[in-house]
Design an enzyme around this catalytic site. Structure first.
Site, short mmCIF file in Angstrom:
data_model
loop_
_atom_site.label_atom_id
_atom_site.label_comp_id
_atom_site.label_asym_id
_atom_site.label_seq_id
_atom_site.Cartn_x
_atom_site.Cartn_y
_atom_site.Cartn_z
N CYS A 101 77.13 -44.08 61.41
CA CYS A 101 76.82 -45.45 61.48
C CYS A 101 75.43 -45.82 60.90
O CYS A 101 75.21 -45.54 59.50
CB CYS A 101 76.84 -46.18 62.68
SG CYS A 101 77.13 -48.08 62.61
N HIS A 119 82.38 -44.13 65.20
CA HIS A 119 81.66 -43.70 66.69
C HIS A 119 82.47 -42.90 67.12
O HIS A 119 83.79 -43.01 67.02
CB HIS A 119 81.17 -44.94 67.18
CG HIS A 119 80.06 -45.73 66.72
ND1 HIS A 119 78.67 -44.91 66.75
CD2 HIS A 119 79.84 -46.67 66.13
CE1 HIS A 119 77.91 -45.80 66.29
NE2 HIS A 119 78.51 -46.96 65.97
#
Length: 501
Positions: free
Chosen positions: A332, A437
């Site tokens: 991310c 994630h």
């Protein structure tokens, strides 16, 4: 409403874990139970099945209760973006960034309204609600407009159990002091005390229990043991420190760059259960050492954390590591940091419009931040050019601002179910960037990545460690341990008597 609220004498006394255990105990007894936390402050979040964002703790508690997590279980999530400001996620969607003062002055009524609405919804659909407080209920400077402790207990009209952490010391003062600072009507709601994180011989604490009950007039409902490696996801920076504090000497040395505004550090928890892996945090250049691999995790403030990384000269060490063939993964915000350039046109990331900074340049990509946040659960398979098994499924979720576009041709990491290409994969996985994630919660993938590092280090490869198979067993083990140390029947009687009084 039939339920109970778990409040604490401070942060990180174990409220989240106790609520998780209670949800599973009640679910095992056939009760339709749900967790609830009115307002959560954490960058460790959970994406619901409909793409909404709630606190990770409530997502895990819902799983323990055998329910699908929803925004009604955590209607307000505050995600810190700096020491002064936090993004407000309202019913799963980011709506505004406030300073602490602005939030108190401008959001209070709206907060009360959505809390009432959420409690009504949960009461309609569940038999029992187990509510979690935050911090301490006697933060005097904030108490007049708080919406997470005694105010919520009053709105729900439930009894309160106060939890104290004996491991940090001062347990008697913290309990008596908290009760003393409560208003008389609030103190009447406190129906029980729980001592958490006890180590050693319980018989040596029996006099302490007697003293507390005589001094406060409130029963001690349990003395819970300190539970290491419980594998229940943490919530905030305090649980991060405690959960990853156990030092383990493994053959593989994985360094995690400790970004000031790290988010979703639960991405890293599976490595704690790999026997030959040593996971350590790197705060400064002096901590860097000679790792076998580096992980740059997610962050709520990418550009700010990139600047912090450069100020500490960690960028030089990361680039040297890559130059010598070391593995690096950016997740991310970490993926964005590894790129060539970050453009914040509207101030979505920095709060200042027209900001442009150079990334580390390990990935030929440019990230542009936008106002709208992406929050999705995703499923994908490896891109054929990775030469990984293309029939192997990978699951995770996205929570990010901005879009990353390759400036030069590069190999994508995944092909998502919607046909989109995702992430970056080069040099047989030496450099990987992804928005996914919980990537490392995929056991087959984690095993493959570790084997790539093992091969480079010249040590034998291993079969994957399948930790996900134990998830439900973890909840049952936690519930069994907690129940055996609680006066569970007494606690249930108190809840039932309160709701029918």
């Amino acid at each position: 409403m039939k339920g109970v609220m778990i409040q604490g004498t401070a942060s990180d006394v174990g409220k989240s874990l106790i609520v998780t255990a209670m949800c599973r105990i009640l679910a095992n007894e056939g009760v339709k139970v749900t967790p609830f936390k009115s307002q959560n402050m954490s960058n460790n979040s959970y994406v619901t099945v409909d793409g909404k964002e709630i606190g990770r703790a409530q997502g895990i508690q819902a799983e323990a209760a055998r329910n699908e997590p929803t925004v009604w279980m955590n209607p307000i999530l505050l995600k810190p973006r700096s020491n002064q400001n936090a993004e407000v996620v309202y019913l799963g969607k980011a709506i505004e960034t406030y300073s602490g003062r602005e939030y108190r002055e401008q959001f209070y009524e709206k907060g009360i309204e959505v809390i009432k609405k959420s409690l009504d919804h949960l009461e309609e659909h569940f038999e029992v609600v187990v509510i979690e407080g935050a911090g301490s209920p006697v933060e005097i400077n904030l108490k007049d407009r708080e919406i997470v402790n005694m105010m919520v207990a009053e709105l729900a009209d439930v009894p309160v159990v106060l939890v104290a952490d004996i491991d940090r010391g001062g347990v008697f003062a913290s309990i008596v002091g908290t009760l003393d600072l409560l208003e008389p009507k609030e103190r009447k709601r406190v129906v029980g005390l729980i001592i958490n994180k006890f180590r050693g011989d319980i018989t040596l604490f029996e006099d302490g229990i007697d003293w507390l009950e005589k001094r406060t007039g409130i029963p001690v409902l349990g003395v819970l043991p300190f539970m290491e490696n419980h594998m229940i996801d943490g919530e905030d920076s305090l649980s991060l420190r405690s959960q990853f504090s156990t030092k383990k000497k493994g053959t593989l040395d994985i360094a995690v760059i400790h970004l000031p505004y790290i988010s979703n550090y639960s991405d890293l928890e599976p490595f704690l259960y790999e026997e030959d892996v040593s996971l350590r945090w790197v705060n400064h250049a002096s901590d860097f050492g000679q790792p076998d691999a580096i992980i740059i995790p997610g962050t709520k403030s990418t550009i700010s954390d990139l600047k912090n990384l450069r100020d500490k000269q960690l960028d030089i060490l990361i680039l040297q590591h890559v130059k010598t063939g070391g593995h690096v993964v950016g997740i991310c915000g970490g993926y964005q940091i590894l790129g060539e350039e970050l453009i914040d046109v509207d101030g979505s990331d920095t709060g200042e419009s027209a900001s442009t900074v150079s990334g580390l340049g390990c990935i030929p990509a440019i990230t542009t931040f936008y106002e709208e946040k992406e929050t999705n659960r995703v499923i994908g398979k490896y891109h054929k050019d990775t030469r990984l098994p293309t029939n192997q499924q990978v699951e995770g979720y996205e929570i990010h601002l901005g879009k990353t576009v390759f400036s030069n041709m590069g190999c994508s990491f995944l092909i998502l179910d919607n046909g989109e290409e995702e992430g970056y994969f080069v040099k047989d996985g030496q450099i990987i960037g992804t928005y996914l994630h919980h990537l490392f919660h995929n056991d087959e993938w984690r095993g493959h990545w570790l084997n790539m590092i093992r091969k480079r280090k010249g040590i034998p490869v291993q079969e994957p460690t399948y930790i996900n198979d134990f998830k439900d067993k973890r909840f049952d083990f936690l519930a069994s341990q907690m129940k055996s140390h609680l006066k569970w029947d007494l606690l249930k009687d108190i809840i039932n008597q309160w709701s029918t009084r």
